[in-house]
Design an enzyme around this catalytic site. Structure first.
Site, PDB file in Angstrom:
ATOM      1  N   CYS A  45      31.472 -14.101 -31.770  1.00  0.00           N
ATOM      2  CA  CYS A  45      31.740 -13.194 -32.815  1.00  0.00           C
ATOM      3  C   CYS A  45      31.614 -11.886 -32.576  1.00  0.00           C
ATOM      4  O   CYS A  45      30.450 -11.295 -32.382  1.00  0.00           O
ATOM      5  CB  CYS A  45      30.870 -13.719 -34.143  1.00  0.00           C
ATOM      6  SG  CYS A  45      30.665 -12.463 -35.512  1.00  0.00           S
ATOM      7  N   CYS A  56      29.258  -9.720 -34.954  1.00  0.00           N
ATOM      8  CA  CYS A  56      27.857 -10.147 -34.741  1.00  0.00           C
ATOM      9  C   CYS A  56      27.326  -9.480 -33.359  1.00  0.00           C
ATOM     10  O   CYS A  56      26.231  -9.039 -33.457  1.00  0.00           O
ATOM     11  CB  CYS A  56      27.776 -11.624 -34.359  1.00  0.00           C
ATOM     12  SG  CYS A  56      28.409 -12.763 -35.660  1.00  0.00           S
TER      13      CYS A  56
END
Length: 130
Positions: free
Chosen positions: A52, A55
């Site tokens: 991600c 993230c």
């Protein structure tokens, strides 16, 4: 590494498993509705995945905040791909998802990438009522 940003363990943000979460923070089996805190100080949980991008961009921001709030707030991260039970219990639909667990009161969460100032405001509001 992604766009020059790594998502590695750090001294102030500890990677934990859902089993460690149960013993260190609280029982997540009933999700938010039945959550019982066992930690003695506020906790921030970063739910992420290694693939991600947002993230990865959130990681250094949380590291900075963990350093600023060291000793007053524990900051943990948990890999959603390895800990589906916790993700399912908290209804994770999008990542990054950051959950704020005050010692007293109900946990609250945000999804997505936020700037440091906005996250710091949430820390202050959730944990120190400022």
């Amino acid at each position: 590494m992604f766009c020059g940003i790594t998502y590695a363990a750090s001294p102030n943000v500890k990677e934990i498993s859902q089993d460690q979460f149960k013993s260190m923070v609280g029982d997540y089996s009933k999700g938010f509705a039945g959550f019982k805190m066992v930690a003695k100080k506020p906790v921030v949980l970063d739910i992420y995945a290694t693939w991600c991008g947002p993230c990865r961009r959130l990681s250094p921001i949380l590291e900075e905040l963990a350093t600023e709030y060291k000793g007053r707030v524990d900051v943990y991260k948990i890999d959603l791909d390895k800990n589906r039970g916790l993700g399912d219990a908290f209804g994770v639909q999008s990542i990054p998802m950051v959950i704020f667990f005050p010692v007293d009161g109900k946990p609250q969460y945000i999804m997505g990438l936020y700037p440091k100032k906005e996250l710091k405001d949430v820390f202050e509001y959730m944990f120190f009522k400022k």
